[in-house]
Write an enzyme that holds these catalytic residues in place. Structure first.
Site, PDB file in Angstrom:
ATOM      1  N   GLY A 192       0.835  -1.187   0.000  1.00 42.85           N
ATOM      2  CA  GLY A 192       0.000   0.000   0.000  1.00 42.85           C
ATOM      3  C   GLY A 192       0.866   1.231   0.000  1.00 42.85           C
ATOM      4  O   GLY A 192       2.069   1.176   0.305  1.00 42.85           O
ATOM      5  N   GLN A 238       3.061   9.991   1.326  1.00 42.78           N
ATOM      6  CA  GLN A 238       4.368   9.341   1.197  1.00 42.78           C
ATOM      7  C   GLN A 238       5.105   9.773  -0.065  1.00 42.78           C
ATOM      8  O   GLN A 238       6.310   9.528  -0.190  1.00 42.78           O
ATOM      9  CB  GLN A 238       4.218   7.814   1.192  1.00 42.78           C
ATOM     10  CG  GLN A 238       3.791   7.253   2.546  1.00 42.78           C
ATOM     11  CD  GLN A 238       3.680   5.747   2.508  1.00 42.78           C
ATOM     12  OE1 GLN A 238       2.653   5.220   2.115  1.00 42.78           O
ATOM     13  NE2 GLN A 238       4.743   5.053   2.888  1.00 42.78           N
ATOM     14  N   CYS A 283       7.205  -0.268   6.717  1.00 42.07           N
ATOM     15  CA  CYS A 283       6.672   0.879   5.987  1.00 42.07           C
ATOM     16  C   CYS A 283       7.723   1.341   4.984  1.00 42.07           C
ATOM     17  O   CYS A 283       8.907   1.423   5.320  1.00 42.07           O
ATOM     18  CB  CYS A 283       6.366   2.009   6.974  1.00 42.07           C
ATOM     19  SG  CYS A 283       5.763   3.509   6.185  1.00 42.07           S
ATOM     20  N   LEU A 284       7.287   1.646   3.768  1.00 41.60           N
ATOM     21  CA  LEU A 284       8.226   2.118   2.751  1.00 41.60           C
ATOM     22  C   LEU A 284       8.864   3.444   3.158  1.00 41.60           C
ATOM     23  O   LEU A 284       9.937   3.793   2.669  1.00 41.60           O
ATOM     24  CB  LEU A 284       7.518   2.256   1.398  1.00 41.60           C
ATOM     25  CG  LEU A 284       6.976   0.939   0.804  1.00 41.60           C
ATOM     26  CD1 LEU A 284       6.143   1.221  -0.444  1.00 41.60           C
ATOM     27  CD2 LEU A 284       8.110  -0.026   0.486  1.00 41.60           C
ATOM     28  N   HIS A 298      -2.986   0.872   8.395  1.00 40.47           N
ATOM     29  CA  HIS A 298      -1.668   1.502   8.219  1.00 40.47           C
ATOM     30  C   HIS A 298      -1.760   2.706   7.270  1.00 40.47           C
ATOM     31  O   HIS A 298      -1.203   3.773   7.550  1.00 40.47           O
ATOM     32  CB  HIS A 298      -0.700   0.439   7.672  1.00 40.47           C
ATOM     33  CG  HIS A 298       0.684   0.927   7.407  1.00 40.47           C
ATOM     34  ND1 HIS A 298       1.776   0.522   8.151  1.00 40.47           N
ATOM     35  CD2 HIS A 298       1.184   1.782   6.471  1.00 40.47           C
ATOM     36  CE1 HIS A 298       2.869   1.112   7.683  1.00 40.47           C
ATOM     37  NE2 HIS A 298       2.538   1.881   6.654  1.00 40.47           N
ATOM     38  N   GLU A 299      -2.471   2.524   6.136  1.00 36.81           N
ATOM     39  CA  GLU A 299      -2.540   3.617   5.149  1.00 36.81           C
ATOM     40  C   GLU A 299      -3.362   4.796   5.678  1.00 36.81           C
ATOM     41  O   GLU A 299      -3.023   5.955   5.439  1.00 36.81           O
ATOM     42  CB  GLU A 299      -3.120   3.114   3.821  1.00 36.81           C
ATOM     43  CG  GLU A 299      -2.297   2.044   3.129  1.00 36.81           C
ATOM     44  CD  GLU A 299      -0.817   2.356   3.030  1.00 36.81           C
ATOM     45  OE1 GLU A 299      -0.446   3.541   2.932  1.00 36.81           O
ATOM     46  OE2 GLU A 299      -0.016   1.410   3.078  1.00 36.81           O
ATOM     47  N   HIS A 301      -1.365   6.941   7.791  1.00 33.36           N
ATOM     48  CA  HIS A 301      -0.510   7.878   7.053  1.00 33.36           C
ATOM     49  C   HIS A 301      -1.245   9.191   6.764  1.00 33.36           C
ATOM     50  O   HIS A 301      -0.650  10.266   6.782  1.00 33.36           O
ATOM     51  CB  HIS A 301      -0.070   7.280   5.712  1.00 33.36           C
ATOM     52  CG  HIS A 301       1.177   6.450   5.792  1.00 33.36           C
ATOM     53  ND1 HIS A 301       2.378   6.939   6.248  1.00 33.36           N
ATOM     54  CD2 HIS A 301       1.420   5.155   5.469  1.00 33.36           C
ATOM     55  CE1 HIS A 301       3.301   5.990   6.191  1.00 33.36           C
ATOM     56  NE2 HIS A 301       2.742   4.887   5.725  1.00 33.36           N
TER      57      HIS A 301
HETATM   58 NI    NI Z   1       3.669   3.101   5.464  1.00 33.36          NI
END
Ligand code: NI
Length: 185
Positions: free
Chosen positions: A50, A55, A101-102, A143-144, A147
């Protein structure tokens, strides 16, 4: 369509952006449709589950979620585009899956998450829909949406000592197992 650079907490300027609350979207124009295409390209290029617009530096309430095709979930392999997503229900039952997480390279942790959640959102045709997630899908949705509120996964930890370096990742077996072990999203 383009793969965009992902902001990470390693850069103070990026972290400051990742910590902001994103704004609701009132409609999707051509520019935002391109942003959605770019988010999808970027999550694919990074083998993530995701990605949220902040991000990539856009403080808008848009995110994409995609479970791997071989994952055991009815929505596996489908790209979900969520505009203005809202959690309408969280289960009382919880679990503590590993999570990454990216935007937080090289670390993961076990995070307490609701086992199931229901999310209301608009898709890229601006149609309202609901998605019910269980397990990994519920985890990635939570999680998204975090963000979009400037929340990073390790904020849920009682102590940052519980953040683990990737070297401690459980050994990889299948792709599905490794993704499920430490989803980057
Ligand atoms: Ni993340």
């Amino acid at each position: 369509m383009a793969v965009l650079p992902i902001l990470t907490v390693e850069k103070p300027a990026d972290e400051a952006l990742l910590r902001q609350k994103s704004k609701r979207v009132s409609r999707l124009d051509g520019g935002l449709q391109r942003l959605i295409d770019d988010l999808i390209d970027t999550v694919h290029a990074n083998d993530g589950l995701g990605l949220a617009a902040p991000q990539v530096g856009r403080l808008l309430r848009i995110c994409v979620v995609e479970l791997p095709t071989d994952y055991d979930d009815p929505l596996a392999g489908q790209t979900l585009v969520l505009c203005n997503p809202e959690i309408v229900r969280l289960s009382e039952e919880t679990w503590e899956p590993s999570e990454g997480c990216l935007s937080v390279p090289r670390y993961w942790a076990h995070i307490l998450r609701a086992m199931r959640c229901t999310v209301k959102a608009r898709d890229r045709q601006w149609k309202e829909f609901r998605v019910k997630g269980e397990g990994l899908l519920a985890q990635v949705l939570q999680h998204e949406i975090d963000h979009l509120n400037g929340v990073l996964f390790y904020d849920h930890l009682p102590s940052l000592d519980l953040l683990r370096p990737v070297e401690e990742k459980p050994p990889r077996q299948t792709r599905a197992a490794s993704v499920a072990a430490v989803p980057g999203a």
